[in-house]
Design a protein around this motif. Structure first.
Motif, PDB file in Angstrom:
ATOM      1  N   LYS B 235       1.154  -0.815   0.157  1.00 31.84           N
ATOM      2  CA  LYS B 235      -0.051   0.030   0.276  1.00 31.84           C
ATOM      3  C   LYS B 235       0.758   0.965  -0.086  1.00 31.84           C
ATOM      4  O   LYS B 235       0.534   2.404  -0.564  1.00 31.84           O
ATOM      5  CB  LYS B 235      -0.734  -0.225   1.045  1.00 31.84           C
ATOM      6  CG  LYS B 235      -2.146   1.062   0.947  1.00 31.84           C
ATOM      7  CD  LYS B 235      -3.067   0.759   2.128  1.00 31.84           C
ATOM      8  CE  LYS B 235      -4.245   1.680   1.696  1.00 31.84           C
ATOM      9  NZ  LYS B 235      -5.247   1.758   3.634  1.00 31.84           N
ATOM     10  N   ILE B 236       1.879   1.651   1.432  1.00 29.33           N
ATOM     11  CA  ILE B 236       2.992   2.418   0.552  1.00 29.33           C
ATOM     12  C   ILE B 236       3.686   2.636  -0.213  1.00 29.33           C
ATOM     13  O   ILE B 236       4.118   3.392  -1.488  1.00 29.33           O
ATOM     14  CB  ILE B 236       3.862   2.503   1.657  1.00 29.33           C
ATOM     15  CG1 ILE B 236       2.778   2.179   3.199  1.00 29.33           C
ATOM     16  CG2 ILE B 236       5.269   3.484   2.082  1.00 29.33           C
ATOM     17  CD1 ILE B 236       4.048   1.773   4.633  1.00 29.33           C
ATOM     18  N   ASP B 237       4.086   1.692  -0.769  1.00 32.31           N
ATOM     19  CA  ASP B 237       4.601   1.189  -2.059  1.00 32.31           C
ATOM     20  C   ASP B 237       4.398   2.075  -3.584  1.00 32.31           C
ATOM     21  O   ASP B 237       4.279   3.266  -4.318  1.00 32.31           O
ATOM     22  CB  ASP B 237       4.909  -0.121  -2.667  1.00 32.31           C
ATOM     23  CG  ASP B 237       6.024   0.109  -3.121  1.00 32.31           C
ATOM     24  OD1 ASP B 237       7.440   0.868  -3.338  1.00 32.31           O
ATOM     25  OD2 ASP B 237       6.710  -0.322  -4.750  1.00 32.31           O
ATOM     26  N   GLN B 238       2.356   1.514  -3.341  1.00 31.02           N
ATOM     27  CA  GLN B 238       2.019   2.792  -4.555  1.00 31.02           C
ATOM     28  C   GLN B 238       0.920   3.868  -3.994  1.00 31.02           C
ATOM     29  O   GLN B 238       0.775   4.690  -4.629  1.00 31.02           O
ATOM     30  CB  GLN B 238       0.216   1.398  -4.427  1.00 31.02           C
ATOM     31  CG  GLN B 238       0.713   0.364  -5.370  1.00 31.02           C
ATOM     32  CD  GLN B 238      -0.312  -0.937  -4.771  1.00 31.02           C
ATOM     33  OE1 GLN B 238      -1.300  -0.664  -4.706  1.00 31.02           O
ATOM     34  NE2 GLN B 238       0.045  -2.318  -5.630  1.00 31.02           N
ATOM     35  N   GLU B 239       0.697   4.623  -3.016  1.00 29.92           N
ATOM     36  CA  GLU B 239       0.351   5.233  -2.269  1.00 29.92           C
ATOM     37  C   GLU B 239       0.956   6.680  -1.728  1.00 29.92           C
ATOM     38  O   GLU B 239       0.454   7.165  -1.295  1.00 29.92           O
ATOM     39  CB  GLU B 239      -1.459   4.680  -2.015  1.00 29.92           C
ATOM     40  CG  GLU B 239      -2.543   3.845  -2.279  1.00 29.92           C
ATOM     41  CD  GLU B 239      -3.239   3.915  -1.853  1.00 29.92           C
ATOM     42  OE1 GLU B 239      -3.973   4.666  -0.940  1.00 29.92           O
ATOM     43  OE2 GLU B 239      -3.675   2.697  -1.838  1.00 29.92           O
ATOM     44  N   GLY B 240       2.197   5.491  -1.045  1.00 30.18           N
ATOM     45  CA  GLY B 240       2.523   6.974  -0.564  1.00 30.18           C
ATOM     46  C   GLY B 240       2.488   6.988   1.196  1.00 30.18           C
ATOM     47  O   GLY B 240       1.299   5.563   1.937  1.00 30.18           O
ATOM     48  N   TYR B 241       2.779   7.858   2.012  1.00 28.89           N
ATOM     49  CA  TYR B 241       2.532   8.255   3.402  1.00 28.89           C
ATOM     50  C   TYR B 241       0.729   9.378   3.636  1.00 28.89           C
ATOM     51  O   TYR B 241       0.543   9.251   4.185  1.00 28.89           O
ATOM     52  CB  TYR B 241       3.533   8.162   4.403  1.00 28.89           C
ATOM     53  CG  TYR B 241       4.324   7.213   4.460  1.00 28.89           C
ATOM     54  CD1 TYR B 241       4.195   6.335   4.914  1.00 28.89           C
ATOM     55  CD2 TYR B 241       5.193   7.469   3.522  1.00 28.89           C
ATOM     56  CE1 TYR B 241       4.752   5.317   5.216  1.00 28.89           C
ATOM     57  CE2 TYR B 241       6.807   6.718   3.763  1.00 28.89           C
ATOM     58  CZ  TYR B 241       6.229   5.310   4.602  1.00 28.89           C
ATOM     59  OH  TYR B 241       7.422   4.656   4.561  1.00 28.89           O
ATOM     60  N   ASP B 242       0.281   9.754   2.429  1.00 24.52           N
ATOM     61  CA  ASP B 242      -0.428   9.974   3.033  1.00 24.52           C
ATOM     62  C   ASP B 242      -2.314   9.725   2.922  1.00 24.52           C
ATOM     63  O   ASP B 242      -2.809  10.187   4.450  1.00 24.52           O
ATOM     64  CB  ASP B 242      -1.232  10.812   1.072  1.00 24.52           C
ATOM     65  CG  ASP B 242      -0.107  12.470   1.363  1.00 24.52           C
ATOM     66  OD1 ASP B 242       0.141  12.967   1.613  1.00 24.52           O
ATOM     67  OD2 ASP B 242       0.121  12.935  -0.136  1.00 24.52           O
ATOM     68  N   TRP B 243      -2.107   8.916   2.887  1.00 29.60           N
ATOM     69  CA  TRP B 243      -3.821   7.862   3.386  1.00 29.60           C
ATOM     70  C   TRP B 243      -3.290   7.811   5.003  1.00 29.60           C
ATOM     71  O   TRP B 243      -4.219   7.775   5.833  1.00 29.60           O
ATOM     72  CB  TRP B 243      -3.629   6.602   2.421  1.00 29.60           C
ATOM     73  CG  TRP B 243      -2.413   5.042   2.738  1.00 29.60           C
ATOM     74  CD1 TRP B 243      -1.494   5.063   1.812  1.00 29.60           C
ATOM     75  CD2 TRP B 243      -2.606   4.854   4.189  1.00 29.60           C
ATOM     76  NE1 TRP B 243      -0.635   4.257   2.258  1.00 29.60           N
ATOM     77  CE2 TRP B 243      -1.690   3.905   3.508  1.00 29.60           C
ATOM     78  CE3 TRP B 243      -3.620   4.113   5.167  1.00 29.60           C
ATOM     79  CZ2 TRP B 243      -0.518   2.849   4.733  1.00 29.60           C
ATOM     80  CZ3 TRP B 243      -3.055   3.339   6.120  1.00 29.60           C
ATOM     81  CH2 TRP B 243      -1.756   2.693   5.372  1.00 29.60           C
ATOM     82  N   VAL B 244      -2.380   7.417   5.226  1.00 24.43           N
ATOM     83  CA  VAL B 244      -2.151   7.552   6.295  1.00 24.43           C
ATOM     84  C   VAL B 244      -2.624   8.866   7.715  1.00 24.43           C
ATOM     85  O   VAL B 244      -3.002   8.364   8.320  1.00 24.43           O
ATOM     86  CB  VAL B 244      -0.874   6.792   7.402  1.00 24.43           C
ATOM     87  CG1 VAL B 244      -0.701   6.627   8.311  1.00 24.43           C
ATOM     88  CG2 VAL B 244      -0.337   5.965   5.746  1.00 24.43           C
ATOM     89  N   LYS B 245      -1.671   9.949   6.834  1.00 19.42           N
ATOM     90  CA  LYS B 245      -2.050  11.052   7.749  1.00 19.42           C
ATOM     91  C   LYS B 245      -3.416  11.024   7.717  1.00 19.42           C
ATOM     92  O   LYS B 245      -4.329  11.511   8.594  1.00 19.42           O
ATOM     93  CB  LYS B 245      -1.569  11.984   6.976  1.00 19.42           C
ATOM     94  CG  LYS B 245      -0.492  12.532   6.552  1.00 19.42           C
ATOM     95  CD  LYS B 245      -0.140  13.193   6.042  1.00 19.42           C
ATOM     96  CE  LYS B 245       1.698  13.754   6.212  1.00 19.42           C
ATOM     97  NZ  LYS B 245       2.717  15.167   4.230  1.00 19.42           N
ATOM     98  N   ASP B 246      -4.702  10.822   6.570  1.00 14.81           N
ATOM     99  CA  ASP B 246      -5.701  10.869   6.204  1.00 14.81           C
ATOM    100  C   ASP B 246      -6.990   9.344   7.736  1.00 14.81           C
ATOM    101  O   ASP B 246      -7.215   9.934   8.469  1.00 14.81           O
ATOM    102  CB  ASP B 246      -6.748  10.840   5.162  1.00 14.81           C
ATOM    103  CG  ASP B 246      -5.894  11.960   4.672  1.00 14.81           C
ATOM    104  OD1 ASP B 246      -5.271  12.531   4.270  1.00 14.81           O
ATOM    105  OD2 ASP B 246      -6.385  11.476   2.798  1.00 14.81           O
TER     106      ASP B 246
END
Lengths: 254, 275
Positions: B235-246
Motif C-alpha cells: 500500500k505504501i509503495d503504491q500510495e505513499g503515506y498520505d493515506w496514513v495522515k488522512d
C-alpha cells in the motif's frame, strides 16, 4: 696515549658517526641515546634508514643528530617514542647535493606527566632537493608534546620541495600537543606547505566500535593502534616493528 | 526465545523531542519492518536502542528479556545481543577487518572460553563468500576506501559473524545495486531463526521481496501510528503515506509553528538529517 686507549677513542668516534659510501644503503636502529650527537654523512646516491626508539627505559632520552646529504642521497628517519619520561629530539638535516631527499617520520606516544620537545631543522642548500616531515603525536594523561618543524629553502635552491605535516591525538583533557611549523623561503620556484590537525578520538568511531561489543578502553586502543600501525608498516624489519608495537600497546594500557 | 520491548519511549536530540511515545514488542524468530517518511525518527529509534550518545531518553523503557537496556553501556548492549547495522558506518584506519571482528568476538567470549583461530578463519571465509565480497577483505582496513555497497555488505558480514539476538538494520539497502540487494536480502533472511530476529528500516519494497516479514510498523511524527502485515508495504509503495495522515487524522508537520534558532535561521524540523 697507549695503543689501547687510542683504539677505544676511535671506537667512540665510530659509534657517533654514520658514514655511507657512494651508492650504498643501510638500516641503523638505535634504542639508547643519551645526548651524544650522531653525525650522519651520506655520499652520492647513498640511502640510509635511521630508526630511533625511545621506550621510556632511560630517564632522559636525548636524540640528537646532524645529517649531511650529498647529491642524490636519500635519508629516511623514523623517530619513535613510547615514553612516560622526559625526552627530546633535535635533528639538523642539510640537503647539500642536487636531488638529495629526506623523509622524517616522528611517531610519538607520551604519557603521564612527561614532556617531549621535538625540533627538526631542515636546510635546502641546493636545487631539486626534497624534504617531507610528518609528526604523528599521541598525548595521554598530563603529557606535553611540542613539535617544532623548520624548513629553510635557501637562495638558488630552486625546484625544492618542503612538506610538513603534524597530526595530534589527545587522549585526555589535561594533555597538550603544540605544533609550530615554520617555512623560511628565499627562492621563488619552490613547493612548500604545511598542515596540522590536533584533536581527540572521534566519538562516532568510538560508538561504532563499542556497538560491536568492545569496551571504551578497548575501542580507544584499537583507534590509537590503527593510527600507529600504517606508520609502522613502513618499518621493514619485523623484529624492530614488533618491539615498537609492544611499546605502544604497553604504554596505552598503563 | 528472547524478547525486545520498547515502552512509551520519548527521545530528544538537542532539546527537540523526536520520539513521542513509541511502543514496540518483538521476539526472536520474527522480522519486523519499520517504515515512515523522512525525518520521523526511525534512525533515532534504532540508534537509541543501541545507546548512541546523541540521543537523550526523556521517558520510557527498553527491555531485553526483561532487563533494562537503558542502564547498559553501548558495548554491554552489544554483548547482550543487540546489533545495529548502520546507515553510515565509520571508517577505522589501520584496523583490518579480520582483526576487528576477531576483537569483537573475543569481547563476547566467556572467561574460560577458548578462541579457535581455525574455526574463525573458516566461518569468516564462508560468510564473505556467501556475501560475495572481495577476497582481500580480511586485510583491508575497516570500511576504508569501501564503496557504499561494500560498507553495507560489511555490516551484514559483522552481523553474521557476531550472531546477535536482535539486529537493527538501518537502511541497509541504500547504495546497493540490484544484485547486491538480492545477496544482502537473502543473507539476512537465511539468519532468521528461533534465536535471531530483526527490525528493518527501509523505504523500498524491493529488499522486502527477499525477506520473510512478520510485521510492518509505520512511524510518523515520533509514534508508531499503525502496524500490520505485508499488505502495508504494498500500500505504501503504491500510495505513499498520505493515506496514513488522512486515516489517522495526523496534523501536517509542515503546518506546525517554526522554531527560531538564533536571529538569522529558521528551522522547521530536523528533516532528513534525523531520519
Amino acid at each position: 696515549m697507549t695503543k689501547a686507549k687510542k683504539l677505544f677513542d676511535n671506537k667512540i668516534l665510530d659509534l657517533n658517526k654514520i658514514s655511507l659510501l657512494p651508492s650504498t644503503s643501510k638500516t641503523i636502529f638505535k634504542n639508547e641515546l643519551k645526548g651524544e650527537i650522531i653525525n650522519i654523512d651520506l655520499a652520492k646516491s647513498a640511502t640510509l634508514t635511521y630508526i630511533t626508539f625511545d621506550n621510556g627505559k632511560l630517564n632522559k632520552f636525548s636524540n640528537d643528530f646532524v645529517a649531511n646529504l650529498a647529491e642524490d642521497a636519500f635519508l629516511k628517519v623514523y623517530n619513535i617514542v613510547t615514553s612516560d619520561k622526559a625526552s627530546s629530539i633535535n635533528g639538523i638535516i642539510n640537503l647539500n647535493g642536487d636531488n638529495a631527499k629526506v623523509e622524517v617520520i616522528n611517531l610519538l606516544l607520551v604519557t603521564k606527566k612527561a614532556a617531549l620537545d621535538s625540533f627538526i631543522d631542515i636546510y635546502h642548500n641546493t636545487k631539486n632537493t626534497t624534504s617531507e616531515l610528518a609528526n604523528y603525536a599521541i598525548a595521554k594523561d598530563e603529557a606535553d608534546i611540542i613539535l617544532n618543524n623548520n624548513a629553510t629553502i635557501k637562495k638558488k635552491a630552486s625546484k625544492a620541495i618542503a612538506k610538513q605535516k603534524s597530526k595530534g591525538l589527545t587522549l585526555s583533557t589535561l594533555c597538550k600537543i603544540k605544533a609550530l611549523p615554520n617555512l623560511y623561503i628565499d627562492e621563488y620556484d619552490v613547493v612548500a606547505n604545511h598542515a596540522c590537525s590536533i584533536g581527540s578520538i572521534n566519538k562516532e568511531d568510538l560508538f561504532y566500535l563499542m556497538s560491536r561489543g568492545l569496551t571504551k578502553d578497548e575501542a580507544s586502543e584499537i583507534v590509537v593502534m590503527g593510527y600507529v600501525r600504517p606508520i609502522l608498516d613502513h618499518i621493514e624489519d619485523p623484529t624492530i616493528r614488533k618491539q615498537i608495537e609492544k611499546g605502544f600497546a604497553e604504554k596505552l594500557l598503563n | 526465545m528472547s524478547k525486545l520491548e520498547i515502552i512509551d519511549l520519548h527521545v530528544s536530540v538537542d532539546g527537540k523531542e523526536i520520539l513521542k511515545g513509541v511502543n514496540l514488542e518483538m521476539n526472536t524468530g520474527e522480522f519486523h519492518v519499520l517504515m515512515g517518511p523522512n525525518g520521523t525518527g526511525k534512525s533515532t529509534l534504532v540508534s537509541t536502542i543501541m545507546g548512541h550518545y546523541k540521543y537523550e531518553v526523556t521517558k520510557g523503557q527498553i527491555l531485553l528479556d526483561g532487563k533494562d537496556v537503558l542502564k547498559m553501556s553501548v558495548d554491554e548492549r552489544s554483548r547482550k545481543g543487540i546489533f545495529l547495522a548502520m546507515q553510515y558506518p565509520s571508517e577505522i584506519e589501520g584496523v583490518t577487518n579480520a582483526d576487528f571482528i576477531k576483537a569483537a568476538l573475543h569481547a563476547r567470549m566467556a572467561e574460560n572460553e577458548k578462541f579457535s583461530l581455525i574455526k574463525y578463519i573458516k566461518s569468516f571465509e564462508q560468510a564473505t563468500s556467501q556475501l560475495k565480497m572481495r577476497a582481500d577483505l580480511p586485510q583491508r582496513y575497516v570500511n576504508v576506501g569501501f564503496s557504499g555497497g561494500e560498507k553495507k555488505r560489511n555490516e551484514i558480514l559483522q552481523m553474521k559473524m557476531l550472531k546477535p539476538k536482535f539486529a537493527l538494520l538501518d537502511e541497509i539497502d541504500s547504495g546497493l545495486d540490484v544484485d547486491a540487494l538480492r545477496v544482502v536480502g537473502e543473507n539476512v533472511n537465511d539468519m532468521k531463526a528461533s534465536d535471531f530476529g530483526a527490525l528493518i528500516i527501509t523505504h523500498y519494497e524491493r529488499l522486502l521481496d527477499y525477506l520473510d516479514v512478520d510485521k510492518v510498523h509505520i512511524l510518523m511524527q515520533g509514534k508508531i501510528i499503525t502496524s500490520g502485515g505485508k499488505e502495508l508495504i504494498a500500500k505504501i509503495d503504491q500510495e505513499g503515506y498520505d493515506w496514513v495522515k488522512d486515516e489517522f487524522d495526523l496534523e501536517d508537520e509542515q503546518s506546525r509553528p517554526s522554531g527560531i534558532i538564533g536571529t538569522c535561521a529558521v528551522k522547521e524540523s530536523l528533516g532528513e538529517k534525523n531520519d
